[in-house]
Design a protein around this motif. Sequence first.
Motif, PDB file in Angstrom:
ATOM      1  N   VAL A 496       0.867  -1.183   0.000  1.00  0.00           N
ATOM      2  CA  VAL A 496       0.000   0.000   0.000  1.00  0.00           C
ATOM      3  C   VAL A 496       0.899   1.227   0.000  1.00  0.00           C
ATOM      4  O   VAL A 496       2.086   1.158   0.344  1.00  0.00           O
ATOM      5  N   ARG A 497       0.326   2.338  -0.393  1.00  0.00           N
ATOM      6  CA  ARG A 497       1.067   3.612  -0.400  1.00  0.00           C
ATOM      7  C   ARG A 497       0.645   4.431   0.813  1.00  0.00           C
ATOM      8  O   ARG A 497      -0.451   4.974   0.849  1.00  0.00           O
ATOM      9  N   MET A 498       1.497   4.492   1.816  1.00  0.00           N
ATOM     10  CA  MET A 498       1.202   5.281   3.008  1.00  0.00           C
ATOM     11  C   MET A 498       1.576   6.735   2.716  1.00  0.00           C
ATOM     12  O   MET A 498       2.721   7.042   2.354  1.00  0.00           O
ATOM     13  N   VAL A 507      -2.198   8.368   6.030  1.00  0.00           N
ATOM     14  CA  VAL A 507      -3.360   7.601   5.567  1.00  0.00           C
ATOM     15  C   VAL A 507      -2.900   6.605   4.505  1.00  0.00           C
ATOM     16  O   VAL A 507      -1.979   6.872   3.734  1.00  0.00           O
ATOM     17  N   PRO A 508      -3.555   5.428   4.462  1.00  0.00           N
ATOM     18  CA  PRO A 508      -3.168   4.431   3.455  1.00  0.00           C
ATOM     19  C   PRO A 508      -3.800   4.749   2.096  1.00  0.00           C
ATOM     20  O   PRO A 508      -4.892   5.291   2.008  1.00  0.00           O
ATOM     21  N   GLY A 509      -3.097   4.407   1.049  1.00  0.00           N
ATOM     22  CA  GLY A 509      -3.610   4.544  -0.309  1.00  0.00           C
ATOM     23  C   GLY A 509      -3.310   3.283  -1.083  1.00  0.00           C
ATOM     24  O   GLY A 509      -2.297   2.608  -0.842  1.00  0.00           O
ATOM     25  N   ARG A 529      11.590  -2.960  -3.383  1.00  0.00           N
ATOM     26  CA  ARG A 529      12.307  -2.150  -2.396  1.00  0.00           C
ATOM     27  C   ARG A 529      11.763  -0.725  -2.386  1.00  0.00           C
ATOM     28  O   ARG A 529      11.688  -0.084  -1.337  1.00  0.00           O
ATOM     29  N   VAL A 530      11.399  -0.215  -3.570  1.00  0.00           N
ATOM     30  CA  VAL A 530      10.802   1.121  -3.649  1.00  0.00           C
ATOM     31  C   VAL A 530       9.424   1.106  -2.999  1.00  0.00           C
ATOM     32  O   VAL A 530       9.062   2.010  -2.228  1.00  0.00           O
ATOM     33  N   ALA A 531       8.642   0.054  -3.299  1.00  0.00           N
ATOM     34  CA  ALA A 531       7.298  -0.061  -2.720  1.00  0.00           C
ATOM     35  C   ALA A 531       7.368  -0.174  -1.204  1.00  0.00           C
ATOM     36  O   ALA A 531       6.502   0.352  -0.488  1.00  0.00           O
ATOM     37  N   ALA A 532       8.387  -0.856  -0.694  1.00  0.00           N
ATOM     38  CA  ALA A 532       8.542  -0.991   0.763  1.00  0.00           C
ATOM     39  C   ALA A 532       8.815   0.360   1.408  1.00  0.00           C
ATOM     40  O   ALA A 532       8.321   0.647   2.515  1.00  0.00           O
ATOM     41  N   ILE A 533       9.592   1.202   0.737  1.00  0.00           N
ATOM     42  CA  ILE A 533       9.840   2.554   1.257  1.00  0.00           C
ATOM     43  C   ILE A 533       8.536   3.353   1.277  1.00  0.00           C
ATOM     44  O   ILE A 533       8.237   4.078   2.234  1.00  0.00           O
ATOM     45  N   ASN A 538       6.221   6.078   4.841  1.00  0.00           N
ATOM     46  CA  ASN A 538       5.179   7.076   4.567  1.00  0.00           C
ATOM     47  C   ASN A 538       5.535   7.994   3.390  1.00  0.00           C
ATOM     48  O   ASN A 538       5.288   9.200   3.422  1.00  0.00           O
ATOM     49  N   LEU A 539       6.124   7.399   2.349  1.00  0.00           N
ATOM     50  CA  LEU A 539       6.501   8.160   1.159  1.00  0.00           C
ATOM     51  C   LEU A 539       5.753   7.642  -0.065  1.00  0.00           C
ATOM     52  O   LEU A 539       6.328   7.448  -1.138  1.00  0.00           O
ATOM     53  N   GLY A 540       4.457   7.430   0.103  1.00  0.00           N
ATOM     54  CA  GLY A 540       3.661   6.847  -0.975  1.00  0.00           C
ATOM     55  C   GLY A 540       2.884   7.840  -1.813  1.00  0.00           C
ATOM     56  O   GLY A 540       2.151   7.461  -2.727  1.00  0.00           O
ATOM     57  N   LYS A 541       3.043   9.121  -1.522  1.00  0.00           N
ATOM     58  CA  LYS A 541       2.287  10.138  -2.273  1.00  0.00           C
ATOM     59  C   LYS A 541       2.900  10.342  -3.652  1.00  0.00           C
ATOM     60  O   LYS A 541       4.112  10.227  -3.840  1.00  0.00           O
ATOM     61  N   ARG A 542       2.042  10.685  -4.621  1.00  0.00           N
ATOM     62  CA  ARG A 542       2.536  11.025  -5.961  1.00  0.00           C
ATOM     63  C   ARG A 542       3.247  12.378  -5.925  1.00  0.00           C
ATOM     64  O   ARG A 542       2.842  13.290  -5.212  1.00  0.00           O
ATOM     65  N   LEU A 543       4.287  12.486  -6.763  1.00  0.00           N
ATOM     66  CA  LEU A 543       5.037  13.737  -6.826  1.00  0.00           C
ATOM     67  C   LEU A 543       4.349  14.791  -7.677  1.00  0.00           C
ATOM     68  O   LEU A 543       4.523  15.989  -7.467  1.00  0.00           O
ATOM     69  N   ALA A 544       3.575  14.342  -8.667  1.00  0.00           N
ATOM     70  CA  ALA A 544       2.891  15.273  -9.566  1.00  0.00           C
ATOM     71  C   ALA A 544       1.570  14.673  -9.998  1.00  0.00           C
ATOM     72  O   ALA A 544       1.485  13.474 -10.307  1.00  0.00           O
TER      73      ALA A 544
END
Length: 634
Positions: A496-498, A507-509, A529-533, A538-544
């Motif tokens: 999941v993207r926290m 919040v989870p996404g 490994r990226v998904a785990a980060i 808590n770095l799951g937000k989109r940049l743009a």
Amino acid sequence: MATATRLRHIGATAAVAAAGSYFLIRDPTISSNDRGGQTTLSSIQARIADVNASVPPRQVQEAALMGTTEKNPLDILVIGGGATGCGVALDAATRGLRVGLVEREDFSSGTSSRSTKLVHGGVRYLEKAVFNLDYGQLKLVFHALRERKQVIDNAPHLCHSLPCMTPCFEWFEVVYYWMGLKLYDLVAGQHLLHISRYYSADESIQLFPTLARKGKDKSLKGTVVYYDGQMNDSRLNVGLACTAALAGASVLNHAEVIGFIKDEVRGRIIGARIHDNVSGKEFDAYAKVVVNAAGPFCDSVRKLADKDVQPMICPSSGVHIILPDYYSPEGMGLIVPKTKDGRVVFMLPWLGRTVAGTTDSNTIITMLPEPHEDEIQFILDAISDYLNVKVRRTDVLSAWSGIRPLAMDPRAKNTESISRDHVVCEDFPGLVTITGGKWTAYRRQDVFSMAEDAVNVAIKSAKLNPANDCMTNNLILVGGYGWEPSSFTILAQQYVRMKKTYGGKVVPGVMDTAAAKHLSHAYGIMAERVAAIAQNENLGKRLAHGYPFLEAEVAYCARHEYCESAIDFIARRCRLSFLDTNAAGRALPRIVDILATEHQWDKSRKQLELQKAKEFLETFKSSKNAQFHDGKHN
């Protein structure tokens, strides 16, 4: 008469192509075990394929270069971190040689990130080979087609086959292109991606809805579709650098060669003086031989050894533009071999948008080339002749220029007549220069093949004793081993993207399909490994908005891909500056914040990074940051 001559030439070349394919097939690359070397492909591949493996930290790489001495030198020092330079470092390291590489800017910061994004076999050069009866051009196509398939196999997550449609508005064009592309299939032999074929006008419109039914004041007679490869060029280049590091090479970006160390008795270069632009340190790195793979800047490097040396680079500018995705369907490109002024133009789907180009004109060599407005307008004019949608300058999301480092032929009248083959020479003892060629040549005829040739010359120059022969032919790059097109489903199902809200709440996404596919294709098996980060930090937000790039990628690239600046990330790690200049600008503050955490930047360094990145983005002439008077395309 002219038509008959053209067809006879195609027939004659087909016979030569068939014979050439036979000899290429029966002359496989020498196995790494043929010499009984200690270094084996399986052991190196196991190291690279380890999902828990990490490249050595930058400080370790710098220390390894600083630790060299005249009595304990590197075998090879490579100057230039583009596709060719990183290919040379990887080739040499996998032969058991002690290798260092320095790059003034970032890996792929120059020409290698500004390509057409095609892993092509040289269909244009095949046409020249036919009509000029030029076996040299035909040989170039033979090798490029072989290497095209090899590059796709070696980095399956970053490269794939792409069908390309050629519109025909006369029946002669149908016959001509069908026969020519069937010859292309024949020359490819066992390295064929897919068989070319003809589609009727109605079938073509179904496959490419924005294709015009009328062009050149004539009705569409149909299209011929053939297959070439497509890649994420700078990520492939970064993959080469990281693979070389895992194979034992000491690679250092943002480190500039400012002079050479010479043995005055032997009259030979034995190392280089290097300035690290990150740490500010200056040091000497010693090597038995230096390979100059500085692309368009290779003459500048050669002048450090001999200020009176004759230049060998004929720089050519290639401009590309990015348009919204609706200009081309997903999974089908459009290539017009000859526009009304005789140039080639293409429109291809790439990373969710449409890339169109290109130009081929003389230019000057500069660190940050910028596209001219007339070149952008030329591309818009050319594609508008073949589309049924309104082509607008305001739709241009990004536009960039790249410099092709063509090997100069003093007899050539223009860049079109210069062969894209590469040149390897040693015009100063201890300094081997490699230039020319094309992306699909980073090994020998492509980048991989160019590297093989350069390493062979370097070995001969310094009388080195490699443990084995070249083995990059079958070496899968980092992230590619075990990767499958369905690998993204693991990310979608298990992660999941926290995300942190502006109020600080976590919040989870969902790890949606778009994000999962992007991570899988960009990082291969390392995507977990990226998904785990994204999930655990808590770095799951989109940049743009509208793009699948995640905050977690910034942290991962800083830790595991030598990402040292905001420009490194937006240009070479995630490609946002190439896809959408304005979106990249909006993402910059958050990117700088994450990098500041990873690299312990202070406030002044953060401000400097923002300023440099904004200045960099101004060289990408989107509709928002370019001054133009839009007449036809409004």
